[in-house]
Scaffold this motif. Structure first.
Motif, PDB file in Angstrom:
ATOM      1  N   SER A 205       0.841  -1.210   0.000  1.00 52.97           N
ATOM      2  CA  SER A 205       0.000   0.000   0.000  1.00 52.97           C
ATOM      3  C   SER A 205       0.874   1.257   0.000  1.00 52.97           C
ATOM      4  N   LEU A 206       1.996   1.200   0.737  1.00 53.31           N
ATOM      5  CA  LEU A 206       2.919   2.345   0.727  1.00 53.31           C
ATOM      6  C   LEU A 206       3.538   2.522  -0.670  1.00 53.31           C
ATOM      7  N   ALA A 207       3.886   1.373  -1.287  1.00 52.74           N
ATOM      8  CA  ALA A 207       4.467   1.432  -2.632  1.00 52.74           C
ATOM      9  C   ALA A 207       3.447   1.980  -3.630  1.00 52.74           C
ATOM     10  N   ALA A 208       2.166   1.610  -3.451  1.00 53.39           N
ATOM     11  CA  ALA A 208       1.112   2.110  -4.351  1.00 53.39           C
ATOM     12  C   ALA A 208       0.956   3.619  -4.190  1.00 53.39           C
ATOM     13  N   ALA A 209       1.061   4.095  -2.929  1.00 54.51           N
ATOM     14  CA  ALA A 209       0.954   5.540  -2.694  1.00 54.51           C
ATOM     15  C   ALA A 209       2.124   6.257  -3.359  1.00 54.51           C
ATOM     16  N   ARG A 222      -6.314  11.755  -0.405  1.00 61.66           N
ATOM     17  CA  ARG A 222      -6.570  10.695  -1.386  1.00 61.66           C
ATOM     18  C   ARG A 222      -5.547   9.572  -1.241  1.00 61.66           C
ATOM     19  N   LEU A 223      -4.301   9.935  -0.906  1.00 62.07           N
ATOM     20  CA  LEU A 223      -3.278   8.903  -0.705  1.00 62.07           C
ATOM     21  C   LEU A 223      -3.609   8.052   0.522  1.00 62.07           C
ATOM     22  N   ILE A 224      -4.071   8.732   1.580  1.00 58.42           N
ATOM     23  CA  ILE A 224      -4.429   8.006   2.808  1.00 58.42           C
ATOM     24  C   ILE A 224      -5.596   7.053   2.521  1.00 58.42           C
ATOM     25  N   GLU A 225      -6.576   7.527   1.732  1.00 63.46           N
ATOM     26  CA  GLU A 225      -7.705   6.654   1.335  1.00 63.46           C
ATOM     27  C   GLU A 225      -7.233   5.439   0.550  1.00 63.46           C
ATOM     28  N   LEU A 226      -6.295   5.685  -0.351  1.00 62.20           N
ATOM     29  CA  LEU A 226      -5.757   4.594  -1.168  1.00 62.20           C
ATOM     30  C   LEU A 226      -5.137   3.521  -0.273  1.00 62.20           C
ATOM     31  N   GLY A 229      -7.738   1.875   2.088  1.00 64.94           N
ATOM     32  CA  GLY A 229      -8.589   0.988   1.294  1.00 64.94           C
ATOM     33  C   GLY A 229      -7.927  -0.358   1.046  1.00 64.94           C
ATOM     34  N   MET A 230      -6.668  -0.337   0.657  1.00 69.08           N
ATOM     35  CA  MET A 230      -5.958  -1.591   0.392  1.00 69.08           C
ATOM     36  C   MET A 230      -5.840  -2.431   1.658  1.00 69.08           C
ATOM     37  N   ILE A 231      -5.482  -1.774   2.785  1.00 65.53           N
ATOM     38  CA  ILE A 231      -5.292  -2.535   4.032  1.00 65.53           C
ATOM     39  C   ILE A 231      -6.619  -3.132   4.492  1.00 65.53           C
ATOM     40  N   THR A 232      -7.689  -2.332   4.413  1.00 63.01           N
ATOM     41  CA  THR A 232      -8.990  -2.790   4.877  1.00 63.01           C
ATOM     42  C   THR A 232      -9.506  -3.940   4.016  1.00 63.01           C
TER      43      THR A 232
END
Lengths: 282, 282
Positions: A205-209, A222-226, A229-232
């Motif tokens: 998720s960090l790499a995706a951000a 939006r980055l925090i949502e991204l 979202g992945m973690i959840t």
């Protein structure tokens, strides 16, 4: 390797080595050494004439409800590991040696502490900064090594060195990761088997951000949502925090620019994991 | 004598001198040098290869109602005096150089401050300890010189050095007195003529208390009465405080023993004077 337990003796050794023109690299630890520590020690070994590590479980940085007494200790194992990494001095003082009486002074950290993990640990970084001030004065290192895994600690030490003008160079050392990206930690063994597989999503998720930032995303929310979202959706973990700040000042950001940290903490069944990316943008 | 205004440059000079094996004596001041400072500088000159003095009016140690802006400054005169005392480096940084941004850390003094002059100056000694921490890290002195006139400051610095393990030797320097015993101070000129004559009683009352201790008096209250009685009956001054504590810890005493301080502050028409005796009993 010499084991030293008194402040007087470590100071004498350091003065002797400095008189010989030797550079000093210092790795402060609370012991129970793991691969993260060994990475710091190896780097110090490469970059300095003399390597000093300290092992001291610092009561000042534990809150009243925290696990000071239960903090894991294994001096014999640590001793063997330090020796095998060619450490020159292992400084291993007692609590009485470090705090012979109630200290009349203390370092108070006024910024960089009310976010991330510091939020839930009032006074923790005051204790860290106080013991590091003491250790810097004893060991007088040219370079001091800290792992970026605890990025907030690195930020606090960065402020301590800059604002108190310590003649010490801070060397933050990259996070060591497993093959699937999970940040190494002694605590990873406490993940359930399916959680261990899911936990790679923290890194992903960090790499995706970071990828999104590279593609032009400038909005922290939006980055925090991204990430969230992945973690959840891809783990059973409970998010403790996902936060983005300037780095090392740890100030809120309206827009992604300069040096930033994206940091997260996620609770699994028996263990809470942290991870972060520090990103330098032009 | 070299005048230095940047932290980088003072640090480079000090590293160079240390590399040559030179010992460093340091006298931190807020400038407007008077005979008390010169006594410190002369002593530093006798005991060290290199003498550094700093001139910096430290905003951090002034309270919001205190006279930071009005604090007397006279750099040209100070420069001439320092030169005539054969100072090697005069460190004269700006506020921007010392505090380029709001500091993220600060030294908090937790003991020795809620008595004597510290009582009425909350935060003052935090500011003193913070700037001395910075200056010690810049100048890396072997010995640092402070006047016993401000005995509470000496006590705070003693705690700072001991509890933060600074590799610095504190050299407290005796109070310089006029012929009649009055402690020298730039402020003495503000005494009215008859007050100047009366003011010798401050010293005489401290001497009388010491004499009583030598004769066997062990009761702090009786000594305080003796001093207060003399000041009240022989001067027009208003007693601010007359106090006796252990030294340097500044703890209350039930009985005169060990190392003690007898300190007083007395207000005259246009000036408040302080004085003290530090007495070491077996």
């Amino acid at each position: 390797m010499k084991v030293i337990t008194t402040i007087k003796e470590i100071n004498e050794e350091i003065v002797k080595q400095k008189g010989l023109g030797k550079s000093i690299g210092f790795v402060p630890t609370m012991g129970f050494l793991h691969e993260g520590h060994l990475t710091l020690i190896k780097k110090a070994r490469l970059e300095n004439d003399i390597v000093v590590i300290s092992i001291f479980v610092n009561p000042l940085q534990f809150g009243p409800t925290e696990d000071y007494a239960d903090y894991p200790r294994d001096f014999e194992r640590d001793h063997a590991l330090a020796e095998s990494e060619q450490v020159d001095y292992l400084f291993y003082p007692s609590v009485e040696e470090m705090y012979p009486n109630e200290p009349s002074v203390r370092v108070t950290v006024q910024e960089r502490t009310d976010v991330l993990c510091g939020k839930s640990r009032p006074g923790h970084f005051d204790g860290v900064a106080t013991v590091i001030t003491k250790l810097f004065n004893m060991v007088m290192p040219d370079k001091a090594y800290f792992g970026k895994k605890d990025a907030q600690q690195v930020a606090v030490i960065d402020g301590l060195i800059a604002d108190f003008n310590f003649p010490v160079e801070l060397i933050p050392v990259d996070i060591v990761r497993e093959q699937d990206g999970l940040a190494k930690s002694s605590r990873n063994v406490n993940l359930l088997p399916e959680e261990r597989i899911q936990a790679a999503v923290l890194y992903k998720s960090l790499a995706a951000a970071k990828e999104a930032i590279d593609q032009g995303e400038q909005n922290p929310s939006r980055l925090i949502e991204l990430i969230s979202g992945m973690i959840t959706s891809e783990t059973n973990g409970q998010i403790d925090y996902v936060e983005i700040f300037s780095y090392p000042r740890l100030k809120p950001l309206e827009k992604i620019e300069g040096s930033i940290i994206i940091a997260l903490a996620v609770k699994f069944t028996k263990v809470r994991l942290i991870d972060n990316f520090i990103i330098h943008l032009d």
